[in-house]
Design a protein around this motif. Sequence first.
Motif, PDB file in Angstrom:
ATOM      1  N   LEU A  48       0.862  -1.170   0.000  1.00 10.44           N
ATOM      2  CA  LEU A  48       0.000   0.000   0.000  1.00 10.44           C
ATOM      3  C   LEU A  48       0.906   1.230   0.000  1.00 10.44           C
ATOM      4  CD1 LEU A  48      -2.877  -0.963   2.466  1.00 10.44           C
ATOM      5  CD2 LEU A  48      -2.594  -1.515   0.055  1.00 10.44           C
ATOM      6  N   GLU A  49       1.004   1.849  -1.153  1.00  8.09           N
ATOM      7  CA  GLU A  49       1.939   2.954  -1.381  1.00  8.09           C
ATOM      8  C   GLU A  49       1.307   4.282  -0.990  1.00  8.09           C
ATOM      9  OE1 GLU A  49       4.738   4.061  -5.092  1.00  8.09           O
ATOM     10  OE2 GLU A  49       2.594   4.036  -5.534  1.00  8.09           O
ATOM     11  N   CYS A  50       2.086   5.124  -0.327  1.00  7.54           N
ATOM     12  CA  CYS A  50       1.587   6.418   0.111  1.00  7.54           C
ATOM     13  C   CYS A  50       2.732   7.407   0.220  1.00  7.54           C
ATOM     14  CB  CYS A  50       0.883   6.281   1.450  1.00  7.54           C
ATOM     15  SG  CYS A  50       2.034   5.946   2.790  1.00  7.54           S
ATOM     16  N   ASP A  51       2.435   8.544   0.825  1.00  9.21           N
ATOM     17  CA  ASP A  51       3.455   9.532   1.143  1.00  9.21           C
ATOM     18  C   ASP A  51       3.130  10.099   2.526  1.00  9.21           C
ATOM     19  OD1 ASP A  51       1.308  11.298   0.760  1.00  9.21           O
ATOM     20  OD2 ASP A  51       1.991  11.893  -1.217  1.00  9.21           O
ATOM     21  N   ALA A  52       3.987  10.986   3.004  1.00 10.02           N
ATOM     22  CA  ALA A  52       3.804  11.539   4.355  1.00 10.02           C
ATOM     23  C   ALA A  52       2.482  12.283   4.487  1.00 10.02           C
ATOM     24  CB  ALA A  52       4.978  12.447   4.716  1.00 10.02           C
ATOM     25  N   LEU A 111       9.445  -6.596  -2.433  1.00  7.62           N
ATOM     26  CA  LEU A 111       8.605  -7.743  -2.090  1.00  7.62           C
ATOM     27  C   LEU A 111       7.255  -7.749  -2.807  1.00  7.62           C
ATOM     28  CD1 LEU A 111       9.205  -7.892   1.769  1.00  7.62           C
ATOM     29  CD2 LEU A 111      10.189  -9.388   0.014  1.00  7.62           C
ATOM     30  N   ALA A 112       6.820  -6.602  -3.301  1.00  2.89           N
ATOM     31  CA  ALA A 112       5.453  -6.451  -3.810  1.00  2.89           C
ATOM     32  C   ALA A 112       5.215  -7.167  -5.139  1.00  2.89           C
ATOM     33  CB  ALA A 112       5.130  -4.969  -3.970  1.00  2.89           C
ATOM     34  N   ASP A 113       4.085  -7.864  -5.182  1.00  2.00           N
ATOM     35  CA  ASP A 113       3.549  -8.384  -6.445  1.00  2.00           C
ATOM     36  C   ASP A 113       2.614  -7.351  -7.058  1.00  2.00           C
ATOM     37  OD1 ASP A 113       4.661 -11.103  -6.292  1.00  2.00           O
ATOM     38  OD2 ASP A 113       3.334 -11.303  -4.560  1.00  2.00           O
ATOM     39  N   VAL A 114       1.956  -6.603  -6.186  1.00  2.00           N
ATOM     40  CA  VAL A 114       1.000  -5.564  -6.584  1.00  2.00           C
ATOM     41  C   VAL A 114       1.297  -4.333  -5.732  1.00  2.00           C
ATOM     42  CG1 VAL A 114      -1.453  -4.897  -6.621  1.00  2.00           C
ATOM     43  CG2 VAL A 114      -0.796  -7.250  -7.166  1.00  2.00           C
ATOM     44  N   ILE A 115       1.279  -3.156  -6.347  1.00  2.00           N
ATOM     45  CA  ILE A 115       1.439  -1.898  -5.621  1.00  2.00           C
ATOM     46  C   ILE A 115       0.157  -1.101  -5.792  1.00  2.00           C
ATOM     47  CG2 ILE A 115       2.727   0.253  -5.405  1.00  2.00           C
ATOM     48  CD1 ILE A 115       5.183  -1.233  -6.520  1.00  2.00           C
ATOM     49  N   LEU A 116      -0.493  -0.794  -4.675  1.00  2.00           N
ATOM     50  CA  LEU A 116      -1.741  -0.038  -4.686  1.00  2.00           C
ATOM     51  C   LEU A 116      -1.497   1.349  -4.123  1.00  2.00           C
ATOM     52  CD1 LEU A 116      -4.865  -0.044  -5.115  1.00  2.00           C
ATOM     53  CD2 LEU A 116      -5.042  -0.708  -2.713  1.00  2.00           C
ATOM     54  N   ASP A 117      -1.695   2.369  -4.934  1.00  2.00           N
ATOM     55  CA  ASP A 117      -1.551   3.756  -4.498  1.00  2.00           C
ATOM     56  C   ASP A 117      -2.775   4.105  -3.662  1.00  2.00           C
ATOM     57  OD1 ASP A 117      -1.589   6.549  -4.280  1.00  2.00           O
ATOM     58  OD2 ASP A 117      -0.653   6.819  -6.232  1.00  2.00           O
ATOM     59  N   VAL A 118      -2.566   4.412  -2.386  1.00  2.00           N
ATOM     60  CA  VAL A 118      -3.681   4.677  -1.472  1.00  2.00           C
ATOM     61  C   VAL A 118      -3.825   6.156  -1.132  1.00  2.00           C
ATOM     62  CG1 VAL A 118      -3.633   2.351  -0.489  1.00  2.00           C
ATOM     63  CG2 VAL A 118      -2.312   4.171   0.607  1.00  2.00           C
ATOM     64  N   ARG A 119      -3.203   7.020  -1.925  1.00  2.00           N
ATOM     65  CA  ARG A 119      -3.277   8.454  -1.639  1.00  2.00           C
ATOM     66  C   ARG A 119      -4.668   9.030  -1.848  1.00  2.00           C
ATOM     67  NH1 ARG A 119       2.786   9.197  -3.607  1.00  2.00           N
ATOM     68  NH2 ARG A 119       2.187   7.523  -4.974  1.00  2.00           N
TER      69      ARG A 119
END
Length: 193
Positions: A106-110, A148-156
């Motif tokens: 689950l990709e995000c930023d600060a 490690l990711a198979d899938v990256i989901l942008d949760v922004r």
Amino acid sequence: MLEALKRPVALIGPMAVGKSAVGQQLARQLGVRFVDTDVEVVARHGSIADIFAGRGESAFRELEARAVAQAVEEAAGSATVISLGGGAVLDSGTQQLLATCTVVYLECDADTVSERIARNSGRPLLAGDAMERWRVLFATRQPVYERLADVILDVRNGSVPDLADRLQDALEQQAAVRTGKAATPAATKKVEK
């Protein structure tokens, strides 16, 4: 339920990114079991803050690694959704176990997590300047999440149900590619906004 998904789904990412909320929603949508490894540690050993205070971070990491191992082993061959704590991926044994899962970062930023972190001061690793500590931890962990990711989901952006829907679609596509039933493999593992 995802017919082609015969592996557990492991959600990884930094603290306060929404792994538990998205994971619970996804599990509900799929009608499968949900396991939060932090909840498992707390249920067996007490609060994370108390473990850190009384026994230290290394003791917590050992308990966390055991909780992850148990969750992954119990979920083997099934469509279980597992949420891991932000630092769980630093353990080499955990990294090896995650090879048996479909790993979703689950990709995000600060900016995405700053409000949640401000509301929850009970995170031992974020004592002091919480956002600065989060940034430092994220900088060291982000390469591991990505590797490690198979899938990256942008949760922004998006509500929890929207994010779970997007993740379900991505998992279906990823499972189809893995089983050879997709017309064309995905060019990237990143799920667009």
